[in-house]
Design a protein around this motif. Structure first.
Motif, short mmCIF file in Angstrom:
data_model
loop_
_atom_site.label_atom_id
_atom_site.label_comp_id
_atom_site.label_asym_id
_atom_site.label_seq_id
_atom_site.Cartn_x
_atom_site.Cartn_y
_atom_site.Cartn_z
N SER A 59 0.82 -1.20 0.00
CA SER A 59 0.00 0.00 0.00
C SER A 59 0.87 1.27 0.00
O SER A 59 0.44 2.30 -0.50
N TYR A 60 2.11 1.20 0.54
CA TYR A 60 2.99 2.38 0.47
C TYR A 60 3.33 2.68 -0.99
O TYR A 60 3.36 3.82 -1.42
N LEU B 145 0.04 9.31 -5.81
CA LEU B 145 0.48 10.68 -5.57
C LEU B 145 1.36 11.19 -6.70
O LEU B 145 1.99 12.23 -6.59
N TYR C 50 10.97 1.72 13.14
CA TYR C 50 9.93 2.74 13.27
C TYR C 50 9.03 2.56 14.47
O TYR C 50 7.83 2.79 14.40
N ARG D 23 4.70 0.18 16.76
CA ARG D 23 3.51 0.04 15.91
C ARG D 23 3.85 -0.50 14.54
O ARG D 23 3.19 -1.35 14.00
N PHE E 119 -6.19 4.94 1.90
CA PHE E 119 -6.07 3.50 2.15
C PHE E 119 -6.62 3.15 3.52
O PHE E 119 -6.65 3.96 4.43
N ASN F 255 -5.35 1.28 5.79
CA ASN F 255 -4.37 1.41 6.89
C ASN F 255 -3.65 2.75 6.80
O ASN F 255 -2.58 2.91 7.34
N ALA G 197 -1.60 4.07 5.01
CA ALA G 197 -0.41 4.01 4.14
C ALA G 197 0.40 5.30 4.18
O ALA G 197 0.94 5.73 3.17
N LEU G 198 0.50 5.91 5.36
CA LEU G 198 1.40 7.06 5.49
C LEU G 198 2.82 6.53 5.52
O LEU G 198 3.09 5.54 6.19
N PHE G 199 3.72 7.20 4.78
CA PHE G 199 5.10 6.71 4.74
C PHE G 199 5.71 6.80 6.13
O PHE G 199 5.85 7.89 6.67
N PRO G 200 6.10 5.66 6.70
CA PRO G 200 6.54 5.68 8.10
C PRO G 200 7.89 6.37 8.31
O PRO G 200 8.20 6.77 9.41
N HIS G 201 8.68 6.49 7.23
CA HIS G 201 10.01 7.09 7.40
C HIS G 201 10.00 8.59 7.15
O HIS G 201 11.04 9.23 7.13
N MET G 202 8.82 9.15 6.93
CA MET G 202 8.75 10.59 6.69
C MET G 202 7.88 11.23 7.76
O MET G 202 6.97 10.60 8.30
N PHE H 188 5.58 15.08 -0.38
CA PHE H 188 5.82 14.05 -1.38
C PHE H 188 4.81 14.14 -2.52
O PHE H 188 5.14 13.90 -3.67
N ALA H 189 3.58 14.51 -2.17
CA ALA H 189 2.51 14.54 -3.16
C ALA H 189 2.58 15.76 -4.08
O ALA H 189 1.95 15.78 -5.13
N PRO I 270 4.46 9.20 11.45
CA PRO I 270 3.13 8.58 11.60
C PRO I 270 2.94 7.78 12.89
O PRO I 270 1.88 7.85 13.50
N PHE I 271 3.99 7.06 13.34
CA PHE I 271 3.77 6.22 14.53
C PHE I 271 3.64 7.05 15.81
O PHE I 271 3.28 6.52 16.84
N LEU J 235 1.57 9.61 15.89
CA LEU J 235 0.30 10.31 15.75
C LEU J 235 -0.85 9.47 16.30
O LEU J 235 -0.78 8.25 16.34
N ARG K 78 -3.29 14.21 2.43
CA ARG K 78 -2.28 13.82 1.45
C ARG K 78 -2.93 13.43 0.12
O ARG K 78 -2.43 13.74 -0.95
N ALA K 79 -4.08 12.75 0.22
CA ALA K 79 -4.76 12.34 -1.00
C ALA K 79 -5.31 13.55 -1.76
O ALA K 79 -5.47 13.50 -2.97
#
Lengths: 234, 356
Positions: free
Chosen positions: A125-126, A133, A227, A230, B87, B89, B91-96, B104-105, B135-136, B138, B150-151
């Protein structure tokens, strides 16, 4: 009981050569291996699992078999050998560069295997999100897939580096055992033991074991989740 | 405006049955809900529109652009479709960080415009204070708002939402609904929302499309679907009706009367055009349209005696379930007067049902 002479007698060249060979081969394996792993993880084509098997083959073949193949393909009379000689003015076989090739065939399979698994473990999904996007496949790779798989890939690279340090058979067959030119640590230890130079062998054995141990512990630490709890649960 | 005609076949696999999707729909600005049980093809429809799955044939038009056309072989990649996708879940990029997720968008936009857009979105979705977090770090609500922001930040022409409320607790769900209502007002684009929760259709949907086994079985406003389910499958899917198998005993168009038999009882209702005597049909009636009273002598016309099996407490009242599988809902105070009564009569008001 006979004491060996002082460590001043130890020739450090094999150690530096091994580190240099392992570094270069890991670097090359990263470039080629990541590309290959990405293709295996993302593209559907016929013969894909055969390609994967062929890439993995060096892990299971006897070093002599692999060395024989490489001699045939890279020897002075082969097309590849001739092109190399024409380009660089000297033959590839029995040079330290051949040792890099030998190490490469040991490190690439490990890297491809782990990198493919790492790419495949990135939640689809990522990647889908990045596409909606407006991201191109290249940007998706650099900005999303690679960063998310980064730690597993670094761990795999560490493993590949450790593996490259230890090659014996293939190096012997295509690079030879020329002291001061192609003699890597593994070969030097063999020579030292054979030649009764137990002190030199012991020091090199300890050093190489320590380096491998450190590299592997780094690899292990890298594979733990980056990360927070979670993301680890995902 | 999105127009889609999608056909896609799946051959049976080792662990999956054959499936075919065959849908044809339009959706204008506002929220169109794709409703149906799991396995109906809702998410697959969304994926075909987004460009994650390629239909076998058909055509997908967004405004005036062809996203997919089976005949000419046009199939735009997802990145060129300008469809925002939310999405399940997130689907937010966890490393950003959250801000980087939004950037990004709009990475192609010039720097100043990009900063303006991101700042504007962060404010609109009340995320400014947490924009530096990953994201984690939040809360669920913040992640949800971020994924919607973001969408939307790239000015998509269509918004796709895949069961955004699934697994959310009640307060988060309410928050999501209010955010989506705000989105519907401020962004005048069509949105397709997948859900299997009928209450959600009511809450959000301007229009709804009911899917079952890869086919559209009904479409219209949620109110209309609720009041006039197209067939017994739709009624069953909504899960709120009493569905009684009845037989038509008599029809009299002159006096506008029909006589129906349910088990050994007779019901009298309005004339049923287009039906014949002897037809077996479904009587579809809402539990709150029925009335009940304790049994007292012989049942009158349109009354059926029934034995109470259980009384289920509901937030809005009590739901009485009877032995003949009829359910009736009534106010708590009405029930309390007769709480110990076992034998009841159920009254079917003459114009309260639909025949399917």
């Amino acid at each position: 009981m006979r004491y060996d002479r002082s460590p001043m007698q130890i020739d450090w060249f094999p150690l530096w050569l091994s580190l240099r060979v392992a570094t270069i081969s890991t670097g090359l394996a990263l470039v080629g291996g990541l590309a290959l792993a990405w293709i295996l993880a993302n593209r559907q084509f016929r013969g894909k699992e055969w390609l994967d098997a062929a890439v993995t083959l060096p892990l299971v073949l006897p070093p002599t078999v692999l060395g024989y193949y490489l001699l045939v393909v890279l020897g002075r009379n082969s097309p590849v050998g001739k092109i190399y000689e024409w380009l660089f003015g000297e033959p590839l076989v029995f040079s330290w560069q051949a040792a890099v090739v030998a190490a490469l065939f040991h490190s690439t399979p490990l890297l491809v295997k782990s990198a493919r698994a790492a790419f495949e473990s990135v939640d689809r999904s990522y990647e889908r999100a990045a596409r909606t996007l407006g991201a191109s496949e290249l940007r998706l790779f650099w900005r999303v897939t690679l960063p998310l798989a980064r730690r597993s890939i670094l761990a795999a690279a560490a493993l590949a580096f450790a593996r490259s340090l230890g090659d014996f058979g293939v190096t012997l067959m295509i690079a030879g055992n020329i002291p001061g030119r192609t003699q890597t640590v593994a070969l030097a230890i063999y020579d030292a033991v054979e030649g009764g130079n137990g002190a030199a062998a012991r020091v090199l054995v300890l050093i190489i074991s320590a380096v491998a141990l450190i590299v592997l512990s780094v690899a292990n630490r890298l594979t733990s989740s980056p990360y927070g709890p979670r993301q680890a649960a995902l | 405006m999105i127009q889609a005609r999608i056909r896609k076949q799946f051959a049976p696999g080792p662990e999956s049955a054959a499936f075919s999707l065959d849908v044809d729909f339009k959706a204008a600005a506002g929220i169109t809900v794709l409703f149906g049980p799991s396995g109906a093809g809702k998410t697959l429809t969304l994926d075909c529109v987004a460009g994650f799955a390629r239909p076998d044939e058909g055509r997908i038009l967004l405004d005036d652009e062809i996203l997919f056309d089976g005949t000419s072989g046009v199939c735009l990649p997802a990145r060129a479709r300008r469809c925002g996708y939310v999405f399940q879940n997130y689907a937010l990029f966890p490393h950003m960080t959250l801000r980087q997720n939004l950037e990004f968008a709009v990475e192609r936009a010039p720097r100043r415009e990009r900063d303006r857009k991101v700042t504007e979105m962060l404010e609109k979705f009340h995320l400014t204070e947490v924009s530096g977090r990953r994201p984690f770090q939040l809360s669920g609500g913040q992640k949800q708002r971020c994924s919607i922001a973001r969408a939307l930040i790239g000015s998509p022409r269509l918004l796709l939402l895949d069961e955004p409320a699934r697994g959310l607790d009640a307060p988060l769900r309410a928050e999501l609904y209010s955010v989506l209502r705000q989105v519907r007002q401020e962004f005048e684009i069509p949105a397709l929302l997948v859900t299997h929760d009928f209450a959600e259709c009511f809450e959000l949907g301007d229009e709804m499309i009911v899917l079952r086994d890869g086919r559209i079985v009904q479409s219209g406003t949620p109110r209309k679907v609720f009041e006039q389910p197209a067939n017994v499958d739709v009624a069953r899917m909504l899960g709120i009706y009493n569905l009684l198998a009845v037989e038509i005993l008599g029809l009299d168009p002159g006096r506008n009367v029909s006589r129906l038999r349910y088990q050994e009882f007779e019901l009298s209702g309005p004339y049923l055009p287009g039906r014949l005597i002897g037809d077996r049909v479904w009587l579809c009636i809402r539990p709150d349209a029925l009335s009940v009273s304790p049994k007292n002598g012989r049942p009158a016309l349109n009354q059926i005696p029934a034995t109470l099996v259980r009384a289920v407490e509901k937030p809005e009242g009590v739901r009485l379930e009877f032995a003949n599988e009829i359910a009736v809902e009534l106010a708590r105070s009405d029930f309390e007067k007769y709480a110990s009564v076992k034998d009841w009569v159920i009254e079917f008001p003459r114009n309260s049902w639909r025949v399917l």
